[in-house]
Design an enzyme around this catalytic site. Structure first.
Site, PDB file in Angstrom:
ATOM      1  N   SER A 150      35.823  61.153  11.650  1.00 42.59           N
ATOM      2  CA  SER A 150      36.654  62.104  12.358  1.00 42.59           C
ATOM      3  C   SER A 150      36.174  62.054  13.825  1.00 42.59           C
ATOM      4  O   SER A 150      37.205  62.194  14.613  1.00 42.59           O
ATOM      5  CB  SER A 150      36.650  63.405  11.743  1.00 42.59           C
ATOM      6  OG  SER A 150      35.193  64.018  11.794  1.00 42.59           O
TER       7      SER A 150
ATOM      8  N   MET B 253      24.551  56.817  10.258  1.00 42.82           N
ATOM      9  CA  MET B 253      23.511  57.511   9.654  1.00 42.82           C
ATOM     10  C   MET B 253      22.275  56.562   9.516  1.00 42.82           C
ATOM     11  O   MET B 253      21.470  56.612   8.678  1.00 42.82           O
ATOM     12  CB  MET B 253      23.857  57.796   8.336  1.00 42.82           C
ATOM     13  CG  MET B 253      25.169  58.803   8.292  1.00 42.82           C
ATOM     14  SD  MET B 253      24.738  60.202   9.394  1.00 42.82           S
ATOM     15  CE  MET B 253      23.573  61.291   8.605  1.00 42.82           C
TER      16      MET B 253
ATOM     17  N   ILE C  31      18.709  54.669  11.262  1.00 40.87           N
ATOM     18  CA  ILE C  31      17.927  54.600  12.463  1.00 40.87           C
ATOM     19  C   ILE C  31      17.905  53.304  13.130  1.00 40.87           C
ATOM     20  O   ILE C  31      17.806  52.481  12.514  1.00 40.87           O
ATOM     21  CB  ILE C  31      16.627  55.329  12.342  1.00 40.87           C
ATOM     22  CG1 ILE C  31      16.747  56.788  11.900  1.00 40.87           C
ATOM     23  CG2 ILE C  31      15.808  55.199  13.526  1.00 40.87           C
ATOM     24  CD1 ILE C  31      15.441  57.462  11.484  1.00 40.87           C
TER      25      ILE C  31
ATOM     26  N   HIS D 165      25.133  64.528  17.785  1.00 46.68           N
ATOM     27  CA  HIS D 165      24.288  65.444  16.688  1.00 46.68           C
ATOM     28  C   HIS D 165      24.761  66.912  16.286  1.00 46.68           C
ATOM     29  O   HIS D 165      24.953  67.606  17.240  1.00 46.68           O
ATOM     30  CB  HIS D 165      22.890  65.351  17.253  1.00 46.68           C
ATOM     31  CG  HIS D 165      22.093  66.224  16.361  1.00 46.68           C
ATOM     32  ND1 HIS D 165      21.572  65.330  15.087  1.00 46.68           N
ATOM     33  CD2 HIS D 165      21.242  67.340  16.300  1.00 46.68           C
ATOM     34  CE1 HIS D 165      20.439  66.360  14.487  1.00 46.68           C
ATOM     35  NE2 HIS D 165      20.317  67.268  15.323  1.00 46.68           N
TER      36      HIS D 165
ATOM     37  N   THR E  74      17.570  56.927  22.780  1.00 43.30           N
ATOM     38  CA  THR E  74      16.520  56.380  23.014  1.00 43.30           C
ATOM     39  C   THR E  74      15.683  55.802  21.695  1.00 43.30           C
ATOM     40  O   THR E  74      16.256  56.155  20.636  1.00 43.30           O
ATOM     41  CB  THR E  74      15.319  57.195  23.745  1.00 43.30           C
ATOM     42  OG1 THR E  74      15.015  58.361  22.894  1.00 43.30           O
ATOM     43  CG2 THR E  74      16.047  57.402  25.135  1.00 43.30           C
ATOM     44  N   ASP E  75      14.344  55.475  21.899  1.00 44.04           N
ATOM     45  CA  ASP E  75      13.616  55.077  20.592  1.00 44.04           C
ATOM     46  C   ASP E  75      13.066  56.150  19.900  1.00 44.04           C
ATOM     47  O   ASP E  75      12.372  55.928  18.784  1.00 44.04           O
ATOM     48  CB  ASP E  75      12.659  53.947  20.775  1.00 44.04           C
ATOM     49  CG  ASP E  75      11.498  54.239  22.041  1.00 44.04           C
ATOM     50  OD1 ASP E  75      12.038  55.310  22.587  1.00 44.04           O
ATOM     51  OD2 ASP E  75      10.733  53.581  22.252  1.00 44.04           O
TER      52      ASP E  75
ATOM     53  N   GLU F  81      32.455  68.976  18.231  1.00 46.66           N
ATOM     54  CA  GLU F  81      32.145  67.586  18.563  1.00 46.66           C
ATOM     55  C   GLU F  81      33.126  66.602  18.983  1.00 46.66           C
ATOM     56  O   GLU F  81      33.223  65.848  19.706  1.00 46.66           O
ATOM     57  CB  GLU F  81      31.511  66.839  17.173  1.00 46.66           C
ATOM     58  CG  GLU F  81      30.189  67.524  16.985  1.00 46.66           C
ATOM     59  CD  GLU F  81      29.639  66.669  15.511  1.00 46.66           C
ATOM     60  OE1 GLU F  81      28.434  67.006  15.272  1.00 46.66           O
ATOM     61  OE2 GLU F  81      30.371  66.235  14.710  1.00 46.66           O
TER      62      GLU F  81
HETATM   63  C1  GRF Z   1      28.818  64.596  12.666  1.00 44.56           C
HETATM   64  O1  GRF Z   1      28.831  65.842  12.249  1.00 44.56           O
HETATM   65  C2  GRF Z   1      27.963  63.988  13.299  1.00 44.56           C
HETATM   66  O2  GRF Z   1      27.519  64.916  14.418  1.00 44.56           O
HETATM   67  C3  GRF Z   1      26.789  63.325  12.534  1.00 44.56           C
HETATM   68  O3  GRF Z   1      27.425  63.177  11.374  1.00 44.56           O
HETATM   69  C4  GRF Z   1      28.929  63.863  11.402  1.00 44.56           C
HETATM   70  C5  GRF Z   1      29.818  62.790  11.312  1.00 44.56           C
HETATM   71  O4  GRF Z   1      31.175  62.962  11.006  1.00 44.56           O
HETATM   72  N1  GRF Z   1      25.914  62.644  12.860  1.00 44.56           N
HETATM   73  P1  GRF Z   1      32.258  62.117  10.938  1.00 44.56           P
HETATM   74  O5  GRF Z   1      32.072  60.961   9.982  1.00 44.56           O
HETATM   75  O6  GRF Z   1      32.622  61.824  12.415  1.00 44.56           O
HETATM   76  O7  GRF Z   1      33.420  62.835  10.423  1.00 44.56           O
END
Ligand code: GRF
Length: 220
Positions: A13, A93, A95, A112, A159-160, A192
């Site tokens: 999304s 997801m 690192i 985030h 950043t790292d 977001e």
């Molecule tokens: C979001 O809440 C983002 O902050 C987190 O993972 C979620 C991803 O949602 N890192 P989507 O796949 O963009 O719907």
């Protein structure tokens, strides 16, 4: 035209919000591709429906350090060929290690689902006083578990140090008495979807008004 590559692992999304902001010219850039590390993730379908190339580069198991480093190098090579001005982590997801990050300093943004502080510290200033900083993949669940009065969303440079780079934008979201993880995450995502395109536009340095002006110059 500036170039954006989106990295995403989930439903997509946030990726959609950035793609649409570019297509509506709210961001003066084009999304050249979405790269996903998970076969069958929702973001692939969303991107393709919006006419954006969606590429799967499947990631190895997280504990296999050697293959993970090799993956970071492969991902960096794939992206370097696309010549992105900005890389957007939109629900990515995994690192990213130095083998990836050192190729794109100051050009990677992440969204985030919690408030992050300016100083990479363990607390963050909010309208309800200083609260614990929630980093990592379970930040929405943690906000409920800690019984916090507010949480939020943050867009920051990568950043790292995970979830600790310079903050570009951040906004609070109140936690309601009957909230569960789904309802709270839905309200955080609403924020977001507004914050991430805005932060990308800031980073690209090409606000909507400027884009409009350029368009006018071109046609007169
Ligand atoms: C979001 O809440 C983002 O902050 C987190 O993972 C979620 C991803 O949602 N890192 P989507 O796949 O963009 O719907």
């Amino acid at each position: 035209m500036k170039r954006i590559v989106i990295l995403a692992s989930g439903s997509g999304s946030n990726a959609q919000a950035v793609i649409e902001a570019c297509q509506n010219r709210d961001i003066g850039a084009e999304v050249v591709a979405v790269v996903c590390n998970v076969e069958g993730a929702g973001v692939l379908e969303r991107a393709r429906k919006l006419g954006i190339e969606a590429i799967v580069l499947r990631s190895p198991p997280p504990r296999d350090a050697e293959r993970r480093a090799a993956y970071d190098r492969d991902l960096a090579a794939l992206l370097e060929a696309m010549q992105p001005d900005v890389i957007v982590l939109a629900g990515w997801m995994l690192i990213l290690g130095p083998a990836f990050l050192e190729n794109f300093p100051g050009r990677i943004v992440n969204v985030h689902p919690a408030l992050l502080p300016d100083d990479a510290g363990e607390t963050v200033a909010t309208s309800c006083g200083h609260l614990p900083t929630l980093r990592g993949a379970q930040a929405v669940r943690d906000a409920l578990h800690e019984q916090l009065p507010v949480t939020g969303a943050t867009v920051h440079l990568v950043t790292d140090i995970v979830d600790a780079g310079p903050v570009l934008l951040r906004e609070e979201v109140a936690i309601l008495p009957n909230d569960d993880e789904v309802s709270l995450h839905a309200r955080i995502k609403d924020v977001e979807h507004r914050l991430l395109p805005q932060a990308v536009a800031m980073l690209i340095g090409n606000e909507p008004a400027t884009v409009e002006k350029e368009g006018l110059w071109e046609t007169t």
